[in-house]
Design a protein around this motif. Sequence first.
Motif, PDB file in Angstrom:
ATOM      1  N   GLU A 232       1.067  -1.142   0.256  1.00 55.04           N
ATOM      2  CA  GLU A 232       0.134   0.059  -0.137  1.00 55.04           C
ATOM      3  C   GLU A 232       1.216   1.096   0.418  1.00 55.04           C
ATOM      4  N   ALA A 233       0.522   2.211  -0.880  1.00 52.17           N
ATOM      5  CA  ALA A 233       1.199   3.723  -0.491  1.00 52.17           C
ATOM      6  C   ALA A 233       1.519   4.042   0.683  1.00 52.17           C
ATOM      7  N   LYS A 234       2.805   4.134   1.123  1.00 46.26           N
ATOM      8  CA  LYS A 234       2.251   4.935   2.300  1.00 46.26           C
ATOM      9  C   LYS A 234       2.659   6.269   2.613  1.00 46.26           C
ATOM     10  N   GLU A 235       1.659   6.724   1.419  1.00 44.48           N
ATOM     11  CA  GLU A 235       0.657   8.343   1.411  1.00 44.48           C
ATOM     12  C   GLU A 235       0.579   8.507   0.334  1.00 44.48           C
ATOM     13  N   TRP A 236      -0.161   9.455  -0.262  1.00 44.42           N
ATOM     14  CA  TRP A 236      -0.996  10.156  -1.145  1.00 44.42           C
ATOM     15  C   TRP A 236       0.020  11.349  -2.190  1.00 44.42           C
ATOM     16  N   SER A 237      -0.186  11.296  -2.714  1.00 40.27           N
ATOM     17  CA  SER A 237       1.220  12.283  -3.557  1.00 40.27           C
ATOM     18  C   SER A 237       0.541  12.343  -5.556  1.00 40.27           C
ATOM     19  N   ARG A 238       1.201  13.509  -5.639  1.00 39.01           N
ATOM     20  CA  ARG A 238       0.676  13.950  -6.937  1.00 39.01           C
ATOM     21  C   ARG A 238       1.538  12.818  -8.325  1.00 39.01           C
ATOM     22  N   GLU A 239       2.117  12.357  -7.369  1.00 41.50           N
ATOM     23  CA  GLU A 239       3.757  11.571  -8.262  1.00 41.50           C
ATOM     24  C   GLU A 239       2.585  10.180  -8.230  1.00 41.50           C
ATOM     25  N   ASN A 240       2.032   9.605  -6.996  1.00 46.24           N
ATOM     26  CA  ASN A 240       0.666   8.457  -7.569  1.00 46.24           C
ATOM     27  C   ASN A 240      -0.395   9.180  -8.782  1.00 46.24           C
ATOM     28  N   TYR A 241      -0.572  10.379  -8.325  1.00 47.49           N
ATOM     29  CA  TYR A 241      -1.513  10.478  -9.429  1.00 47.49           C
ATOM     30  C   TYR A 241      -1.097  10.253 -10.959  1.00 47.49           C
ATOM     31  N   LYS A 242      -0.719  10.505 -10.943  1.00 45.52           N
ATOM     32  CA  LYS A 242       0.021  10.601 -12.568  1.00 45.52           C
ATOM     33  C   LYS A 242       0.927   9.426 -13.214  1.00 45.52           C
ATOM     34  N   GLU A 243       1.419   8.923 -12.237  1.00 41.38           N
ATOM     35  CA  GLU A 243       1.636   8.046 -12.706  1.00 41.38           C
ATOM     36  C   GLU A 243       0.269   6.538 -12.574  1.00 41.38           C
ATOM     37  N   MET A 244      -1.245   6.716 -11.808  1.00 44.79           N
ATOM     38  CA  MET A 244      -2.222   6.600 -12.132  1.00 44.79           C
ATOM     39  C   MET A 244      -2.528   6.408 -13.601  1.00 44.79           C
ATOM     40  N   TYR A 245      -2.687   7.172 -14.138  1.00 44.19           N
ATOM     41  CA  TYR A 245      -2.786   7.274 -15.824  1.00 44.19           C
ATOM     42  C   TYR A 245      -1.804   6.315 -16.050  1.00 44.19           C
ATOM     43  N   ALA A 246      -0.617   6.241 -15.946  1.00 40.62           N
ATOM     44  CA  ALA A 246       0.547   5.217 -17.039  1.00 40.62           C
ATOM     45  C   ALA A 246      -0.489   4.154 -17.426  1.00 40.62           C
ATOM     46  N   TRP A 247      -0.375   3.393 -15.595  1.00 39.74           N
ATOM     47  CA  TRP A 247      -1.037   1.930 -15.142  1.00 39.74           C
ATOM     48  C   TRP A 247      -2.085   2.194 -15.414  1.00 39.74           C
ATOM     49  N   ALA A 248      -3.282   2.420 -15.901  1.00 37.20           N
ATOM     50  CA  ALA A 248      -4.084   2.346 -16.297  1.00 37.20           C
ATOM     51  C   ALA A 248      -4.021   2.311 -17.825  1.00 37.20           C
ATOM     52  N   ASN A 249      -3.245   3.013 -18.737  1.00 33.16           N
ATOM     53  CA  ASN A 249      -3.414   3.011 -20.282  1.00 33.16           C
ATOM     54  C   ASN A 249      -3.026   1.614 -20.027  1.00 33.16           C
ATOM     55  N   ASN A 250      -1.746   1.302 -19.004  1.00 34.42           N
ATOM     56  CA  ASN A 250      -0.996  -0.053 -19.574  1.00 34.42           C
ATOM     57  C   ASN A 250      -2.400  -1.463 -20.052  1.00 34.42           C
ATOM     58  N   LEU A 251      -3.503  -0.734 -18.609  1.00 33.59           N
ATOM     59  CA  LEU A 251      -3.947  -2.325 -18.205  1.00 33.59           C
ATOM     60  C   LEU A 251      -5.231  -2.259 -19.469  1.00 33.59           C
TER      61      LEU A 251
END
Length: 417
Positions: free
Chosen positions: A392-411
């Motif tokens: 689980e992420a240690k904390e929520w962040s802007r970086e995770n927000y950007k990664e969310m798009y990369a992960w979703a596009n990959n899926l």
Amino acid sequence: MTINRRKFIKNLGIASLGVASSPSSIFANTHSSKHVVVIGGGFGGATAAKYLRLWSNGDIKVTLIDPLQQHTSCVMSNLVLNERQKLKNLRLYYETLKQKYGVEHLKDKVLDIDSYAQKIDLKHGESISYDKLIISTGIGFKKVSGHDFRKVPHAWIAGSQTNILKNQLAEMEAGDTFVMSIPKSPYRCPPGPYERACVVADMLKRRGGGNVIVLDANEGIQAEKHTFSKAFNGIYSNIIDYHTNVKINEVDSNAREVYTSDGTFEADVLNIIPNQKANRLLKTASLTDGDWAPVDPISYESTIFSNVHIIGDAQATNQPKSAHMANSQAKVCADAIVRSLYNLSIYSFERLENITTNSACYSPITYNEASWLTANFAYDGVSSMKLKHIGEAKEWSRENYKEMYAWANNLFFDSFY
Ligand SMILES: Cc1cc2nc3c(=O)[nH]c(=O)nc-3n(C[C@H](O)[C@H](O)[C@H](O)COP(=O)(O)OP(=O)(O)OC[C@H]3O[C@@H](n4cnc5c(N)ncnc54)[C@H](O)[C@@H]3O)c2cc1C
């Protein structure tokens, strides 16, 4: 076309995302006598159809049946609610599966399955036969007295309901109350409802404040406990009011009131996400035991009928009901079916040792920050999948927000393109 056995075996163990080799040719014409029918063109079904064609080198005829022209992704659909995402961007079309991999898409609804005769009945077309059947038709909902989805949308299958809820939320003003329920586990996307509570709390906070009342049927937070406890008790402590062990008794959809074991709650916007079960087709076809469809996780073959495989949210294993997991299970299932149709063992030691699945969910917590959750499972060598790792992420962040798009596009890419 004869199958290239060496290449085919080499590709078989690969179950994780985005690592399949590309097809060396366009699989336009299929003359094989082997026919796999896939019911449901969501994350599980689309992935299975694609990988069956890839891993059989185009030898297996694959018919994908879904009544819709495209699938609308639930993944990222909470972001439609705060208008950070448009529903049209979440549409995943079947065209690439057809053009690039030679999957045949039949736009129809399956009404029933004759598992003895290995035939399926369609709403419009004639019945079709299969050698192997894969079902990935997702979830259904348990009835709540008085619940009218058009007035009180669950928005737990992305589409028109997502837009209804988005429009209702757009009209909320400072001081208004949003009431939502969280279904009893297991349900689709364990962190999803908590994520939705955060998305709406953030919207209200930015409008000057308000109330988000969360009525959880479970005894506590079901996923990303650290993250959601911190958000509920920290940045949203003045907005989110979290209740546990709540049973929904009845809904007044016109008055937007909900009657529960914890009392009556009135809402400006009411979002009841009902308890869930396998999509209706599974019960009609006698493939369920209780709410879900039991399967053997080395192939996802039904333990009730042979040659019928069930993947994704509808199946009954202990793995989370997520798109990432449906994609992962689809590959294990496609591998087993290809092996079986070419008389190769699905029980080899090497294969059983390598059966792994994984899941990931990114959760928006504020307007531009997100957290994540990941879980990995491996076959226990006997009969079930064992949780190997959870992160689980240690904390929520802007970086995770950007990664969310990369992960979703990959899926999205790995499942549909
Ligand atoms: C708000 C929200 C956020 C989510 N976020 C994430 C996330 O971050 N990560 C993640 O991994 N998962 C996430 N999920 C969960 C994910 O969307 C589901 O787990 C996934 O879609 C399940 O895939 P499936 O193939 O089982 O079913 P689905 O993807 O729902 O596909 C079912 C398909 O079957 C078709 N169908 C149904 N009945 C029939 C029939 N009788 N005949 C023919 N076709 C039929 C439907 O039209 C549909 O296309 C989220 C879900 C929600 C609601």
